[in-house]
Design an enzyme around this catalytic site. Structure first.
Site, mmCIF file in Angstrom:
data_model
loop_
_atom_site.group_PDB
_atom_site.id
_atom_site.type_symbol
_atom_site.label_atom_id
_atom_site.label_comp_id
_atom_site.label_asym_id
_atom_site.label_seq_id
_atom_site.Cartn_x
_atom_site.Cartn_y
_atom_site.Cartn_z
ATOM 1 N N GLY A 20 53.573 42.392 43.768
ATOM 2 C CA GLY A 20 54.061 41.191 43.081
ATOM 3 C C GLY A 20 53.037 40.596 42.117
ATOM 4 O O GLY A 20 51.904 41.072 41.978
ATOM 5 N N ASP A 21 53.485 39.536 41.490
ATOM 6 C CA ASP A 21 52.690 38.870 40.459
ATOM 7 C C ASP A 21 51.405 38.250 41.023
ATOM 8 O O ASP A 21 50.322 38.385 40.449
ATOM 9 C CB ASP A 21 53.576 37.774 39.844
ATOM 10 C CG ASP A 21 52.902 37.093 38.686
ATOM 11 O OD1 ASP A 21 52.591 37.796 37.710
ATOM 12 O OD2 ASP A 21 52.656 35.876 38.767
ATOM 13 N N ALA A 23 49.766 39.120 43.693
ATOM 14 C CA ALA A 23 48.838 40.190 44.070
ATOM 15 C C ALA A 23 48.100 40.690 42.826
ATOM 16 O O ALA A 23 46.873 40.848 42.821
ATOM 17 C CB ALA A 23 49.597 41.327 44.753
ATOM 18 N N ARG A 24 48.863 40.920 41.757
ATOM 19 C CA ARG A 24 48.263 41.460 40.522
ATOM 20 C C ARG A 24 47.263 40.493 39.895
ATOM 21 O O ARG A 24 46.165 40.856 39.512
ATOM 22 C CB ARG A 24 49.384 41.676 39.476
ATOM 23 C CG ARG A 24 49.868 43.095 39.365
ATOM 24 C CD ARG A 24 51.184 43.192 38.612
ATOM 25 N NE ARG A 24 51.475 42.152 37.656
ATOM 26 C CZ ARG A 24 51.124 42.151 36.373
ATOM 27 N NH1 ARG A 24 50.446 43.156 35.878
ATOM 28 N NH2 ARG A 24 51.478 41.175 35.570
ATOM 29 N N HIS A 182 44.895 26.755 46.655
ATOM 30 C CA HIS A 182 43.717 27.309 45.978
ATOM 31 C C HIS A 182 42.816 26.228 45.377
ATOM 32 O O HIS A 182 41.659 26.479 45.082
ATOM 33 C CB HIS A 182 44.107 28.378 44.945
ATOM 34 C CG HIS A 182 44.812 27.827 43.746
ATOM 35 N ND1 HIS A 182 46.164 27.679 43.689
ATOM 36 C CD2 HIS A 182 44.336 27.384 42.573
ATOM 37 C CE1 HIS A 182 46.491 27.164 42.531
ATOM 38 N NE2 HIS A 182 45.408 26.978 41.822
ATOM 39 N N LYS A 186 38.053 25.717 45.066
ATOM 40 C CA LYS A 186 37.248 25.508 43.856
ATOM 41 C C LYS A 186 35.877 24.947 44.224
ATOM 42 O O LYS A 186 35.759 24.088 45.095
ATOM 43 C CB LYS A 186 37.957 24.536 42.898
ATOM 44 C CG LYS A 186 39.159 25.161 42.235
ATOM 45 C CD LYS A 186 39.781 24.195 41.263
ATOM 46 C CE LYS A 186 41.007 24.810 40.607
ATOM 47 N NZ LYS A 186 40.695 25.915 39.722
ATOM 48 N N GLU A 220 48.130 20.521 32.605
ATOM 49 C CA GLU A 220 48.212 21.895 32.122
ATOM 50 C C GLU A 220 48.811 21.884 30.716
ATOM 51 O O GLU A 220 49.698 21.076 30.431
ATOM 52 C CB GLU A 220 49.113 22.721 33.041
ATOM 53 C CG GLU A 220 48.593 22.832 34.451
ATOM 54 C CD GLU A 220 49.605 23.533 35.351
ATOM 55 O OE1 GLU A 220 49.370 24.691 35.690
ATOM 56 O OE2 GLU A 220 50.621 22.911 35.681
ATOM 57 N N ASP A 239 55.709 20.623 43.274
ATOM 58 C CA ASP A 239 54.854 21.754 42.877
ATOM 59 C C ASP A 239 53.369 21.388 42.895
ATOM 60 O O ASP A 239 52.533 22.231 43.199
ATOM 61 C CB ASP A 239 55.262 22.215 41.466
ATOM 62 C CG ASP A 239 54.524 23.477 41.052
ATOM 63 O OD1 ASP A 239 54.493 24.433 41.863
ATOM 64 O OD2 ASP A 239 53.969 23.519 39.929
ATOM 65 N N HIS A 244 48.371 19.996 45.846
ATOM 66 C CA HIS A 244 47.052 19.981 45.202
ATOM 67 C C HIS A 244 46.487 18.566 45.044
ATOM 68 O O HIS A 244 45.350 18.297 45.394
ATOM 69 C CB HIS A 244 47.109 20.629 43.816
ATOM 70 C CG HIS A 244 47.644 22.018 43.830
ATOM 71 N ND1 HIS A 244 47.285 22.924 44.790
ATOM 72 C CD2 HIS A 244 48.489 22.666 43.000
ATOM 73 C CE1 HIS A 244 47.905 24.073 44.546
ATOM 74 N NE2 HIS A 244 48.641 23.936 43.468
#
Ligand code: NAP
Length: 487
Positions: A20-21, A23-24, A182, A186, A220, A239, A244
């Site tokens: 999947g995305d 993983a890549r 994630h 950081k 973003e 989201d 986050h």
């Protein structure tokens, strides 16, 4: 450049959803970088698993392509890539059927290192978590030392998060479950704890008596980037804010834990979430980007002309506790904003009395913790403007860009590198616990239900702007300004 480190314990990491995305883009490059840093011993294995019918050689080609695209300069070194690929294997499985599971079980059982850590990265949608967990147990892949890693979104409200937690709890103890956010991986986010609890300077001032307000911006410039279907159901609140921004808020506001260990830190974070007050409707601004500067509108991006989903949110909230009573926290996040910028600004109060008189103007100390694009910390201090002509004051930054101050040592591993290695080490400090996730949804749900019940539509804002004017107005009404994006 990658700083070399000693290898972690031997491991088998099975990436379910290995084609999947995620993983890549993230998992494979992160592991490759840790391999290049010398952290993977010879007996470590990375096993991809997904429905796609590939043999190990074909999957290694897939891995090579992913590294070329997402692992930067390190992937130019063919020997490193070949060395890494020697650790890679693949088994085709179906999470909803029995295909491949016995083969995967046999493969995992043949590892050279008897005491290898077994970790299973669920890099698939949450609807598959329960099926996968059940098969891992049924096919003898897991024991009480095995670990599972799950990604966001962890539910879409309290009820679904509780259901997911209950499903995982049927097969694993909480100490085996690593819920990734994630942002917590950081470098600067962890530095936040070092700055707060490693220095005498800040902690005595870290409260409502000395801090006027705190603001957190995660902006973003990209739009929904092919994730329209998911985003349309989520919106910025689910989201970004529920996970986050909430995690950043916890780290900035929590009490000092007694020790730097997983449960001590997570207990303190949980108390912050539970102390959050409800948010008044007039303290929330939702926005949605419109076409501008060559960018399509949000509605065009997601293919829904009537969408009411927010691509931007700004809100003001309060913590009902002794330390923070009276200090507002402003949170803001959005897509297609003027630039990519994540930062936390702690704005201190005015000095109680100015000996320089009103003409010296208002000067406040600000501590800015920059998370992206460049990680660093800046403290704004007030000094005399150089030169003759009386006492004029000016604010200057005491700037610590990590790259400048620390040189190559600041070339820190990216969040996924650190977090995956923490899974192998068995350190859950930077992962969310079940009760944290549920408490965050318990705070988020009524806010979302509130605007749904009122039928509020998001305010339009131009793509590549600083968001809707109402967000700036909300701040100005309080006599304050947003920091960051407007710079
Ligand atoms: P994706 O590109 O759709 O990949 C899903 C993976 O799951 C593929 O490898 C797919 O391979 C496999 N899969 C699907 N159904 C399966 C089944 N029945 N049995 C076995 N394997 C199956 O999704 P993704 O973007 O990688 O995201 C994975 C998870 O991470 C999602 O929950 C997503 O929300 C989350 N996430 C992603 C990102 C990101 O940057 N992409 C960021 C944060 C969180 P086959 O079709 O070959 O089976």
């Amino acid at each position: 450049m990658v700083s070399r480190t000693i290898p972690v314990q031997a491991f088998d990491l099975v990436v379910i959803g290995g084609t999947g995305d995620l993983a890549r883009r993230k998992i494979l490059p992160a592991l490759f970088k840790r391999f290049c840093a010398g952290q993977m011993s010879d007996d470590c294995r990375l096993i991809g698993a997904a429905r796609r019918d590939l043999d190990a050689a074909q999957y290694r080609d897939f891995v090579r392509d992913a590294l070329r695209e997402f692992a930067g300069e390190l992937a130019l070194n063919e020997a490193s890539v070949a060395g890494f690929c020697a650790h890679v294997d693949y088994v085709a499985i179906d999470a909803r059927g029995d295909m491949g599971w016995q083969k995967l079980s046999d493969l995992v059982a043949t590892g050279e290192a008897q005491d290898a850590v077994r970790a299973f990265y669920f890099s698939v949608g949450p609807s598959l978590f329960s099926d996968i967990a059940e098969r891992l147990e049924r096919f003898g892949l897991t024991d009480s030392d095995s670990r599972v890693v799950v990604e966001k979104p962890f539910g879409r409200d309290l009820e679904t998060a509780q259901a997911l937690n209950a499903q995982l709890a049927q097969y694993f103890d909480e100490g085996q479950i690593y819920r990734i956010d994630h942002y917590l991986g950081k470098e600067t986010v962890q530095n936040l704890m070092a700055v707060r609890f490693g220095n005498m300077l800040f902690e005595p001032l870290w409260n409502a008596q000395y801090i006027d307000h705190i603001q957190i911006t995660v902006a973003e410039s990209v739009g929904v980037e092919g994730r329209g279907e998911y985003y349309e159901r989520a919106g910025a609140m689910r989201d970004m804010v529920q996970n986050h921004l909430m995690q950043l808020l916890c780290l900035i506001a929590m009490e000092p834990p007694a020790h730097f260990d997983p449960d001590a830190v997570r207990d303190e974070k949980l108390k912050v979430i539970r102390a959050l007050d409800g948010v008044q409707p007039h303290h929330i601004v939702r926005g949605q980007y419109t076409a501008s500067d060559g960018a399509l509108s949000y509605r065009e991006d997601v293919g829904n002309e009537r969408s009411k989903t927010e691509s931007f949110i700004a809100l003001k909230c309060h913590l009902n506790n002794w330390r923070w009573a009276g200090t507002p926290f402003y949170l803001r996040t959005g897509k297609r904003l003027s630039h990519r910028d994540s930062e936390i600004t702690v704005v201190f109060k005015d000095t109680p009395h100015s000996i320089f008189g009103p003409e010296a103007g208002r000067h406040r100390n600000e501590l800015t913790i920059q998370l992206q694009p460049n990680e660093g910390i800046t403290l704004g201090v007030t000094i005399k403007e150089p030169g003759p002509g009386g006492m004029r004051l000016v604010d200057v930054p005491l700037d610590m860009s990590f790259a400048e101050a620390l040189g190559p040592a600041a070339d820190a591993p990216d969040a996924y590198e650190r977090l995956i290695m923490d899974v192998i080490r068995g350190n859950q400090t930077l992962f969310m616990r079940n009760d944290e996730v549920e408490a965050a949804w318990a705070w988020t749900d009524p806010i979302i239900h509130g605007w749904e019940a009122r039928g509020d539509a998001p305010k339009p804002y131009d793509a590549y702007s600083a968001g809707p004017d109402d967000a700036a107005l909300m701040m100005r009404r309080d006599g304050r300004d947003w920091k960051g994006l407007e710079k």
